[in-house]
Scaffold this motif. Structure first.
Motif, PDB file in Angstrom:
ATOM      1  N   ASP A 144      46.166  30.914  18.490  1.00 25.31           N
ATOM      2  CA  ASP A 144      46.859  29.818  19.155  1.00 25.31           C
ATOM      3  C   ASP A 144      45.872  28.825  19.763  1.00 25.31           C
ATOM      4  OD1 ASP A 144      49.466  30.573  18.577  1.00 25.31           O
ATOM      5  OD2 ASP A 144      49.656  31.810  20.363  1.00 25.31           O
ATOM      6  N   ILE A 145      44.778  29.321  20.300  1.00 23.86           N
ATOM      7  CA  ILE A 145      43.752  28.429  20.849  1.00 23.86           C
ATOM      8  C   ILE A 145      43.132  27.605  19.717  1.00 23.86           C
ATOM      9  CG2 ILE A 145      41.541  28.310  22.048  1.00 23.86           C
ATOM     10  CD1 ILE A 145      43.857  29.156  23.856  1.00 23.86           C
ATOM     11  N   ALA A 146      42.814  28.283  18.611  1.00 24.87           N
ATOM     12  CA  ALA A 146      42.232  27.582  17.457  1.00 24.87           C
ATOM     13  C   ALA A 146      43.173  26.521  16.924  1.00 24.87           C
ATOM     14  CB  ALA A 146      41.880  28.587  16.359  1.00 24.87           C
ATOM     15  N   ALA A 147      44.485  26.781  16.984  1.00 27.27           N
ATOM     16  CA  ALA A 147      45.469  25.841  16.458  1.00 27.27           C
ATOM     17  C   ALA A 147      45.568  24.568  17.290  1.00 27.27           C
ATOM     18  CB  ALA A 147      46.837  26.508  16.373  1.00 27.27           C
ATOM     19  N   MET A 148      44.967  24.564  18.464  1.00 26.99           N
ATOM     20  CA  MET A 148      44.903  23.353  19.279  1.00 26.99           C
ATOM     21  C   MET A 148      43.610  22.580  19.036  1.00 26.99           C
ATOM     22  SD  MET A 148      47.754  23.318  20.922  1.00 26.99           S
ATOM     23  CE  MET A 148      47.490  22.113  22.203  1.00 26.99           C
ATOM     24  N   GLY A 149      42.762  23.110  18.143  1.00 22.21           N
ATOM     25  CA  GLY A 149      41.471  22.489  17.905  1.00 22.21           C
ATOM     26  C   GLY A 149      40.451  22.829  18.957  1.00 22.21           C
ATOM     27  N   ALA A 150      40.686  23.936  19.688  1.00 22.82           N
ATOM     28  CA  ALA A 150      39.808  24.336  20.779  1.00 22.82           C
ATOM     29  C   ALA A 150      38.988  25.571  20.413  1.00 22.82           C
ATOM     30  CB  ALA A 150      40.633  24.619  22.036  1.00 22.82           C
ATOM     31  N   ARG A 151      37.942  25.803  21.206  1.00 24.16           N
ATOM     32  CA  ARG A 151      37.097  26.987  21.029  1.00 24.16           C
ATOM     33  C   ARG A 151      37.517  28.041  22.047  1.00 24.16           C
ATOM     34  NH1 ARG A 151      32.678  28.852  23.670  1.00 24.16           N
ATOM     35  NH2 ARG A 151      32.528  26.943  24.916  1.00 24.16           N
ATOM     36  N   PRO A 152      37.938  29.235  21.597  1.00 25.58           N
ATOM     37  CA  PRO A 152      38.316  30.287  22.547  1.00 25.58           C
ATOM     38  C   PRO A 152      37.122  30.714  23.398  1.00 25.58           C
ATOM     39  CG  PRO A 152      39.121  30.781  20.331  1.00 25.58           C
ATOM     40  CD  PRO A 152      38.143  29.652  20.200  1.00 25.58           C
ATOM     41  N   THR A 153      37.371  30.933  24.690  1.00 24.53           N
ATOM     42  CA  THR A 153      36.296  31.330  25.593  1.00 24.53           C
ATOM     43  C   THR A 153      36.521  32.670  26.269  1.00 24.53           C
ATOM     44  OG1 THR A 153      37.332  30.094  27.408  1.00 24.53           O
ATOM     45  CG2 THR A 153      35.667  28.933  26.085  1.00 24.53           C
ATOM     46  N   ALA A 154      37.775  33.017  26.578  1.00 26.81           N
ATOM     47  CA  ALA A 154      37.999  34.226  27.368  1.00 26.81           C
ATOM     48  C   ALA A 154      39.400  34.782  27.152  1.00 26.81           C
ATOM     49  CB  ALA A 154      37.789  33.922  28.857  1.00 26.81           C
ATOM     50  N   LEU A 155      39.523  36.087  27.404  1.00 27.07           N
ATOM     51  CA  LEU A 155      40.812  36.769  27.346  1.00 27.07           C
ATOM     52  C   LEU A 155      41.059  37.511  28.654  1.00 27.07           C
ATOM     53  CD1 LEU A 155      40.696  38.448  23.799  1.00 27.07           C
ATOM     54  CD2 LEU A 155      41.878  36.344  24.424  1.00 27.07           C
ATOM     55  N   LEU A 156      42.315  37.527  29.094  1.00 30.72           N
ATOM     56  CA  LEU A 156      42.775  38.340  30.217  1.00 30.72           C
ATOM     57  C   LEU A 156      43.862  39.267  29.681  1.00 30.72           C
ATOM     58  CD1 LEU A 156      43.044  35.349  32.647  1.00 30.72           C
ATOM     59  CD2 LEU A 156      41.538  37.291  33.052  1.00 30.72           C
ATOM     60  N   VAL A 157      43.839  40.533  30.073  1.00 27.91           N
ATOM     61  CA  VAL A 157      44.714  41.528  29.456  1.00 27.91           C
ATOM     62  C   VAL A 157      45.515  42.288  30.500  1.00 27.91           C
ATOM     63  CG1 VAL A 157      44.826  43.508  27.913  1.00 27.91           C
ATOM     64  CG2 VAL A 157      43.011  41.815  27.630  1.00 27.91           C
ATOM     65  N   GLY A 158      46.842  42.300  30.322  1.00 28.82           N
ATOM     66  CA  GLY A 158      47.711  43.165  31.099  1.00 28.82           C
ATOM     67  C   GLY A 158      48.043  44.389  30.257  1.00 28.82           C
ATOM     68  N   PHE A 159      47.730  45.574  30.758  1.00 26.87           N
ATOM     69  CA  PHE A 159      47.891  46.815  29.988  1.00 26.87           C
ATOM     70  C   PHE A 159      48.876  47.705  30.726  1.00 26.87           C
ATOM     71  CE2 PHE A 159      46.347  50.981  28.342  1.00 26.87           C
ATOM     72  CZ  PHE A 159      46.402  50.700  26.983  1.00 26.87           C
ATOM     73  N   CYS A 160      50.114  47.786  30.215  1.00 22.92           N
ATOM     74  CA  CYS A 160      51.189  48.568  30.824  1.00 22.92           C
ATOM     75  C   CYS A 160      51.388  49.816  29.974  1.00 22.92           C
ATOM     76  CB  CYS A 160      52.466  47.754  30.893  1.00 22.92           C
ATOM     77  SG  CYS A 160      52.248  46.097  31.597  1.00 22.92           S
ATOM     78  N   THR A 161      51.121  50.975  30.534  1.00 24.50           N
ATOM     79  CA  THR A 161      51.025  52.172  29.705  1.00 24.50           C
ATOM     80  C   THR A 161      51.797  53.368  30.253  1.00 24.50           C
ATOM     81  OG1 THR A 161      49.455  53.812  28.820  1.00 24.50           O
ATOM     82  CG2 THR A 161      48.871  52.763  30.905  1.00 24.50           C
ATOM     83  N   PRO A 162      52.380  54.163  29.358  1.00 24.72           N
ATOM     84  CA  PRO A 162      52.940  55.450  29.785  1.00 24.72           C
ATOM     85  C   PRO A 162      51.845  56.335  30.366  1.00 24.72           C
ATOM     86  CG  PRO A 162      53.698  54.861  27.582  1.00 24.72           C
ATOM     87  CD  PRO A 162      52.589  53.909  27.918  1.00 24.72           C
ATOM     88  N   ARG A 163      52.189  57.193  31.279  1.00 24.20           N
ATOM     89  CA  ARG A 163      51.197  58.037  31.944  1.00 24.20           C
ATOM     90  C   ARG A 163      50.561  59.051  30.998  1.00 24.20           C
ATOM     91  NH1 ARG A 163      51.903  57.494  37.534  1.00 24.20           N
ATOM     92  NH2 ARG A 163      53.834  56.375  38.089  1.00 24.20           N
ATOM     93  N   ASP A 164      51.278  59.400  29.913  1.00 19.82           N
ATOM     94  CA  ASP A 164      50.746  60.418  29.019  1.00 19.82           C
ATOM     95  C   ASP A 164      49.945  59.838  27.858  1.00 19.82           C
ATOM     96  OD1 ASP A 164      52.831  59.292  27.606  1.00 19.82           O
ATOM     97  OD2 ASP A 164      53.812  61.187  27.093  1.00 19.82           O
ATOM     98  N   LEU A 165      49.678  58.539  27.866  1.00 20.34           N
ATOM     99  CA  LEU A 165      48.866  57.937  26.804  1.00 20.34           C
ATOM    100  C   LEU A 165      47.452  58.508  26.864  1.00 20.34           C
ATOM    101  CD1 LEU A 165      48.914  55.545  24.623  1.00 20.34           C
ATOM    102  CD2 LEU A 165      47.558  54.315  26.335  1.00 20.34           C
ATOM    103  N   PRO A 166      46.911  58.983  25.745  1.00 19.33           N
ATOM    104  CA  PRO A 166      45.532  59.477  25.761  1.00 19.33           C
ATOM    105  C   PRO A 166      44.554  58.374  26.148  1.00 19.33           C
ATOM    106  CG  PRO A 166      46.670  60.200  23.772  1.00 19.33           C
ATOM    107  CD  PRO A 166      47.557  59.178  24.428  1.00 19.33           C
ATOM    108  N   VAL A 167      43.606  58.710  26.995  1.00 19.93           N
ATOM    109  CA  VAL A 167      42.588  57.743  27.410  1.00 19.93           C
ATOM    110  C   VAL A 167      41.844  57.207  26.201  1.00 19.93           C
ATOM    111  CG1 VAL A 167      40.379  57.512  28.606  1.00 19.93           C
ATOM    112  CG2 VAL A 167      42.292  58.607  29.753  1.00 19.93           C
ATOM    113  N   GLU A 168      41.622  58.075  25.208  1.00 20.36           N
ATOM    114  CA  GLU A 168      40.882  57.646  24.007  1.00 20.36           C
ATOM    115  C   GLU A 168      41.591  56.492  23.311  1.00 20.36           C
ATOM    116  OE1 GLU A 168      41.675  60.719  24.784  1.00 20.36           O
ATOM    117  OE2 GLU A 168      39.743  61.742  25.053  1.00 20.36           O
TER     118      GLU A 168
END
Length: 329
Positions: A83-107
């Motif tokens: 989506d950033i590329a589609a604006m003719g821009a150079r991507p610089t950074a990502l921010l991530v929200g990670f919502c997870t079940p408690r039993d998800l393996p750490v790996e």
């Protein structure tokens, strides 16, 4: 070990360690302050920041029995970086929200972070922060930031009659891979792999802006649907040419075996994250971009002058349901 056993701060420490930008990496110039404080600090030399957000929900956008954690990381990053590329821009950074079940393996979480970082590295971007929270459903929200580098943003609303329509990247491969997986198969690997991990033509976005593109969009919901957004925003009619889309032998063979019209994948399938742009007719496109149609006066989208009627033109989360619980992004 599960994420519950690791604990929130243990999980954050594990993920941050894998997402750290190596010293001397090009992304260092954009990330002035990364994970560890209340917020990150990212350079914006242009004075403007391009931003977008995308959400992936397990069971609707991905399945862990279909894709590895690394694959999901790549897909989550690619959906936003495109989506950033589609604006003719150079991507610089990502921010991530990670919502997870408690039993998800750490790996799994660690491998997801590896995929996320690897996809971001393709464009010199880095993961600069985010949040983790317990959730009954594995849900991933990614926000991408980009820099226009003093260029004018390429929007959806600039197409004009007489412009040519061009595409960078491949189309229909991910939709073919989805169909193959949904029928219980795992090959051909190239098509299944295209669904699991898209190959986005990131550099073509900046090139399009430099060439004077009048409009541009990332194809995530289907070629006809997304080109339709350009048509509506620009107040024009777009006519695509079927002959411009050459099928790979794998797509042709798979479609024959599955009893599917492969052009359904091409025109209505999404998730390849190809870029489509319109250009003035005198522009020399070069090797990155291939002409696929023309802009005319009027409205709507046609293929060889005819409206597409054999199926829905693309994906709409709130109007359509697919068989089963898994749908496209």
């Amino acid at each position: 070990m599960t994420v519950a056993q690791s604990g929130e701060f243990g999980l954050i420490e594990r993920l941050t360690r894998r997402l750290a930008v190596p010293a001397g990496d090009g992304a260092d110039a954009d990330c002035l302050l990364g994970p560890g404080d209340d917020a990150a600090v990212v350079r914006a030399p242009d004075g403007r920041v391009v931003a977008c957000t995308d959400v992936l929900v397990e069971g609707r956008h991905f399945r862990r029995d279909w894709s590895s954690a690394t694959d999901v990381g790549h897909r989550a990053a690619a959906a936003n970086l495109a989506d950033i590329a589609a604006m003719g821009a150079r991507p610089t950074a990502l921010l991530v929200g990670f919502c997870t079940p408690r039993d998800l393996p750490v790996e799994w979480a660690e491998e997801f972070a590896d995929g996320l970082a690897a996809e971001a590295a393709l464009v010199g971007a880095s993961v600069v922060g985010g949040d983790t929270v317990a959730s009954p459903t594995l849900t991933i929200s990614v926000t991408a930031l980009g820099d226009l580098e003093h260029r004018t943003p390429v929007t959806r609303s600039g197409a004009r009659p007489g412009d040519i329509v061009a595409m960078a990247g491949r189309i229909g491969w991910a939709a073919a891979g989805y169909t193959i997986l949904s029928r219980g198969f795992r090959s051909p690997g190239a098509l299944v792999g295209a669904f699991r991990r898209p190959e986005v033509p990131y550099a073509a976005g900046i090139l399009a802006a430099q060439l004077g593109a009048t409009s541009m969009i990332d194809v995530s919901d289907g070629l006809l649907a997304d080109v339709g957004h350009i048509a509506v925003a620009s107040g024009v009619h777009v006519d695509l040419r079927r002959s411009c889309f050459k099928l790979s032998q794998q797509m042709a063979d798979s479609a024959n075996a599955l009893g599917v019209d492969p052009y359904e994948w091409v025109f209505t399938g999404g998730e390849d994250h190809a870029l489509v742009a319109t250009f003035p007719p005198d522009v020399m496109l070069g090797a990155e971009w291939a002409e696929i149609g023309v802009v005319r006066a009027g409205e709507g989208v046609t293929v060889d002058g005819t409206r597409w009627t054999s199926s829905a033109a693309g994906w709409d989360h709130f109007r359509q349901e697919l068989n089963g619980s898994f749908v496209r992004n």
